[in-house]
Design a protein around this motif. Structure first.
Motif, PDB file in Angstrom:
ATOM      1  N   GLU A  48       0.846  -1.184   0.000  1.00 21.81           N
ATOM      2  CA  GLU A  48       0.000   0.000   0.000  1.00 21.81           C
ATOM      3  C   GLU A  48       0.885   1.239   0.000  1.00 21.81           C
ATOM      4  N   CYS A  49       0.556   2.189  -0.865  1.00 24.00           N
ATOM      5  CA  CYS A  49       1.416   3.350  -1.068  1.00 24.00           C
ATOM      6  C   CYS A  49       0.535   4.587  -1.273  1.00 24.00           C
ATOM      7  N   GLU A  50       0.850   5.671  -0.567  1.00 22.62           N
ATOM      8  CA  GLU A  50       0.101   6.914  -0.691  1.00 22.62           C
ATOM      9  C   GLU A  50       1.063   8.100  -0.674  1.00 22.62           C
ATOM     10  N   VAL A  51       0.616   9.216  -1.224  1.00 19.66           N
ATOM     11  CA  VAL A  51       1.387  10.457  -1.172  1.00 19.66           C
ATOM     12  C   VAL A  51       0.644  11.459  -0.301  1.00 19.66           C
ATOM     13  N   LYS A  52       1.341  12.004   0.678  1.00 20.41           N
ATOM     14  CA  LYS A  52       0.782  13.058   1.527  1.00 20.41           C
ATOM     15  C   LYS A  52       1.923  13.944   2.007  1.00 20.41           C
ATOM     16  N   TYR A  53       1.692  15.252   2.025  1.00 21.60           N
ATOM     17  CA  TYR A  53       2.702  16.254   2.381  1.00 21.60           C
ATOM     18  C   TYR A  53       3.891  16.198   1.416  1.00 21.60           C
ATOM     19  N   ASP A  54       3.636  15.849   0.175  1.00 27.13           N
ATOM     20  CA  ASP A  54       4.689  15.697  -0.842  1.00 27.13           C
ATOM     21  C   ASP A  54       5.723  14.649  -0.432  1.00 27.13           C
ATOM     22  N   ILE A  55       5.278  13.682   0.347  1.00 27.04           N
ATOM     23  CA  ILE A  55       6.107  12.567   0.810  1.00 27.04           C
ATOM     24  C   ILE A  55       5.408  11.271   0.434  1.00 27.04           C
ATOM     25  N   VAL A  56       6.173  10.277   0.018  1.00 32.07           N
ATOM     26  CA  VAL A  56       5.633   8.968  -0.338  1.00 32.07           C
ATOM     27  C   VAL A  56       5.659   8.081   0.903  1.00 32.07           C
ATOM     28  N   TRP A  57       4.492   7.531   1.245  1.00 32.84           N
ATOM     29  CA  TRP A  57       4.323   6.691   2.434  1.00 32.84           C
ATOM     30  C   TRP A  57       4.002   5.264   2.018  1.00 32.84           C
ATOM     31  N   VAL A  58       4.498   4.304   2.810  1.00 34.92           N
ATOM     32  CA  VAL A  58       4.253   2.884   2.533  1.00 34.92           C
ATOM     33  C   VAL A  58       3.809   2.202   3.827  1.00 34.92           C
ATOM     34  N   ARG A  59       2.827   1.308   3.692  1.00 36.67           N
ATOM     35  CA  ARG A  59       2.407   0.450   4.801  1.00 36.67           C
ATOM     36  C   ARG A  59       2.596  -0.994   4.357  1.00 36.67           C
ATOM     37  N   LEU A  60       3.491  -1.700   5.023  1.00 40.06           N
ATOM     38  CA  LEU A  60       3.835  -3.055   4.604  1.00 40.06           C
ATOM     39  C   LEU A  60       2.715  -4.055   4.862  1.00 40.06           C
ATOM     40  N   ASP A  61       1.911  -3.826   5.899  1.00 39.66           N
ATOM     41  CA  ASP A  61       0.807  -4.742   6.215  1.00 39.66           C
ATOM     42  C   ASP A  61      -0.448  -3.907   6.448  1.00 39.66           C
ATOM     43  N   SER A  62      -1.352  -3.936   5.499  1.00 38.02           N
ATOM     44  CA  SER A  62      -2.592  -3.160   5.604  1.00 38.02           C
ATOM     45  C   SER A  62      -3.785  -4.028   5.969  1.00 38.02           C
ATOM     46  N   SER A  63      -3.531  -5.267   6.389  1.00 37.49           N
ATOM     47  CA  SER A  63      -4.622  -6.217   6.620  1.00 37.49           C
ATOM     48  C   SER A  63      -5.558  -5.772   7.739  1.00 37.49           C
ATOM     49  N   TRP A  64      -5.028  -5.040   8.730  1.00 42.40           N
ATOM     50  CA  TRP A  64      -5.882  -4.600   9.845  1.00 42.40           C
ATOM     51  C   TRP A  64      -6.441  -3.203   9.630  1.00 42.40           C
ATOM     52  N   ASN A  65      -5.827  -2.424   8.758  1.00 34.04           N
ATOM     53  CA  ASN A  65      -6.287  -1.070   8.456  1.00 34.04           C
ATOM     54  C   ASN A  65      -6.554  -0.265   9.728  1.00 34.04           C
ATOM     55  N   ALA A  66      -5.592  -0.306  10.638  1.00 35.52           N
ATOM     56  CA  ALA A  66      -5.788   0.304  11.954  1.00 35.52           C
ATOM     57  C   ALA A  66      -5.097   1.647  12.107  1.00 35.52           C
ATOM     58  N   THR A  67      -4.337   2.072  11.103  1.00 33.32           N
ATOM     59  CA  THR A  67      -3.510   3.263  11.274  1.00 33.32           C
ATOM     60  C   THR A  67      -3.718   4.252  10.129  1.00 33.32           C
ATOM     61  N   SER A  68      -3.335   5.509  10.387  1.00 35.80           N
ATOM     62  CA  SER A  68      -3.455   6.565   9.384  1.00 35.80           C
ATOM     63  C   SER A  68      -2.099   7.250   9.209  1.00 35.80           C
ATOM     64  N   ILE A  69      -1.929   7.926   8.092  1.00 33.77           N
ATOM     65  CA  ILE A  69      -0.730   8.734   7.886  1.00 33.77           C
ATOM     66  C   ILE A  69      -0.723   9.853   8.926  1.00 33.77           C
ATOM     67  N   PRO A  70       0.419  10.111   9.551  1.00 39.35           N
ATOM     68  CA  PRO A  70       0.466  11.060  10.672  1.00 39.35           C
ATOM     69  C   PRO A  70      -0.018  12.468  10.346  1.00 39.35           C
ATOM     70  N   TYR A  71      -0.438  13.138  11.397  1.00 41.21           N
ATOM     71  CA  TYR A  71      -0.998  14.477  11.336  1.00 41.21           C
ATOM     72  C   TYR A  71       0.093  15.535  11.112  1.00 41.21           C
ATOM     73  N   CYS A  72      -0.201  16.515  10.259  1.00 42.63           N
ATOM     74  CA  CYS A  72       0.667  17.683  10.073  1.00 42.63           C
ATOM     75  C   CYS A  72      -0.210  18.929  10.062  1.00 42.63           C
ATOM     76  N   SER A  73      -0.029  19.805  11.045  1.00 43.63           N
ATOM     77  CA  SER A  73      -0.946  20.931  11.234  1.00 43.63           C
ATOM     78  C   SER A  73      -0.791  22.027  10.188  1.00 43.63           C
ATOM     79  N   ALA A  74       0.369  22.086   9.515  1.00 42.37           N
ATOM     80  CA  ALA A  74       0.610  23.183   8.575  1.00 42.37           C
ATOM     81  C   ALA A  74       0.047  22.928   7.185  1.00 42.37           C
TER      82      ALA A  74
END
Length: 354
Positions: free
Chosen positions: A120-146
């Motif tokens: 699983e791969c997503e782009v947020k804050y102009d950064i590429v994020w990867v989650r190696l195990d998405s089977s539980w879908n329990a987490t989100s890409i971290p918060y950035c207030s700006a």
């Protein structure tokens, strides 16, 4: 060198980290990879080699190996904007990780095992994020207030940097109040203030939240670039920190956001966002100050062992890291017990500040 066989690890296993989103590269790094800006580039996450590329207009992450002779796909090239070609024998892979074409045997059936893992791969804050195990879908890409916040006129994506330190140690370094007087005297802190405040720490929605207000009289002893002010932390587990600062010198908001990618047990790749309200300030000014601070931290932190150990002595003034370590240990154990225990350990709120 520490004999790790003689001490007790804090975490039972690092497997729980596979369920979190981790950054692997910036969009600028991918764009700079070649003339087309589509990659591939190789990265490592939790000791797993990854290849990042843009296929069919979408950035993807896959295991960095060809199923044929295990050559690194990151040494290959993107062809027709839709397939990743192995540099050794030209095998071609689509975004799902499945081999789509074998030049040496174009008319033969493609073996069912001719594939590499796709993540699983997503782009947020102009950064590429990867989650190696998405089977539980329990987490989100971290918060950035700006991000998407009009109060901030400048949002700077810093160039990532590598440390010979674990992501856990890097997180603790960023939130350790006690080290300021000794590692950053005259930069971030006045060494006369060596006894840090002990503040309430809350768990809210998978974040550690805490607030500190250093003495305003330190302002006269620090350089004008020092971001002294009230410090409001929202730290998304396990390795991200959103530090909102209300600057003492002019009352304006200033953001330091950082996250560490656990490349291995003893190394990490770090990402930083700096945001502020002065649209006339050259990016070089806040970036150079942070480089100075990092240059003070790095040689000290890299003397520590990578993993955290139960044998380390803690004090009440280590409250932030004590709470952090407690949560890491709970998450590690809960993940071994299964999906529901892990979600409960991550998402149950514990409020101390009331």
């Amino acid at each position: 060198m520490l004999n790790t066989a003689s001490v007790i690890p804090l975490e039972q296993t690092a497997n729980y980290l596979r369920h979190f989103w981790h950054p692997v590269c910036t969009l600028d790094e991918l764009k700079a990879s070649n003339d087309e800006g589509v990659g591939p580039i190789g990265r490592v996450l939790l000791d797993e080699p990854l290849v990042i590329a843009k296929l069919d207009g979408k950035i993807v992450a896959m295991g960095d190996r060809c199923a044929h002779r295990f050559a690194k796909l990151s040494g290959g090239k993107v062809i027709e904007n839709s397939r990743l070609q192995c540099p050794y024998h030209g095998w071609q892979y689509g975004s799902s990780g499945k081999c789509a074409f074998i030049p040496a045997a174009p008319n033969d059936p493609i073996p069912r095992k001719a594939m590499t893992p796709a993540y699983e791969c997503e782009v947020k804050y102009d950064i590429v994020w990867v989650r190696l195990d998405s089977s539980w879908n329990a987490t989100s890409i971290p918060y950035c207030s700006a991000w998407d916040n009009p109060d901030f006129k400048k949002v700077i994506i810093a160039e990532p940097y590598n440390w010979s330190s674990s992501a856990q140690r890097r997180w603790e370094n960023f939130t350790d109040f006690s080290h300021f007087a000794y590692v950053h005297p005259g930069t971030l802190y006045d060494p006369a203030y060596s006894e840090p405040a002990i503040v309430p720490v809350d768990r809210v929605g998978g974040e550690l939240r805490f607030f500190m207000e250093p003495g305003k009289d330190m302002l006269d002893t620090l350089p004008p670039d020092s971001p002294l002010g009230s410090w409001d932390y929202r730290a998304t587990m396990p390795f991200s920190i959103n530090l909102d600062i209300r600057l003492y010198r002019n009352g304006s908001p200033f953001l330091l956001w950082t996250t560490s990618s656990p490349t291995s047990e003893t190394t990490c790749r770090n990402f930083m966002i700096i945001a502020h309200t002065d649209d006339k300030m050259p990016d070089k000014v806040p970036l150079d100050f942070q480089k100075l601070v990092l240059a003070e931290d790095q040689p000290v932190i890299e003397t520590q062992p990578g993993p955290l150990f139960l044998d380390e002595i803690s004090l009440p003034t280590d409250k932030i890291s004590n709470q952090y370590r407690k949560w890491l240990r709970e998450l590690s154990a809960a993940a071994e017990a299964g999906e529901e225990p892990f979600k409960k350990a991550l998402l149950s709120d514990v409020i101390e500040s009331r």
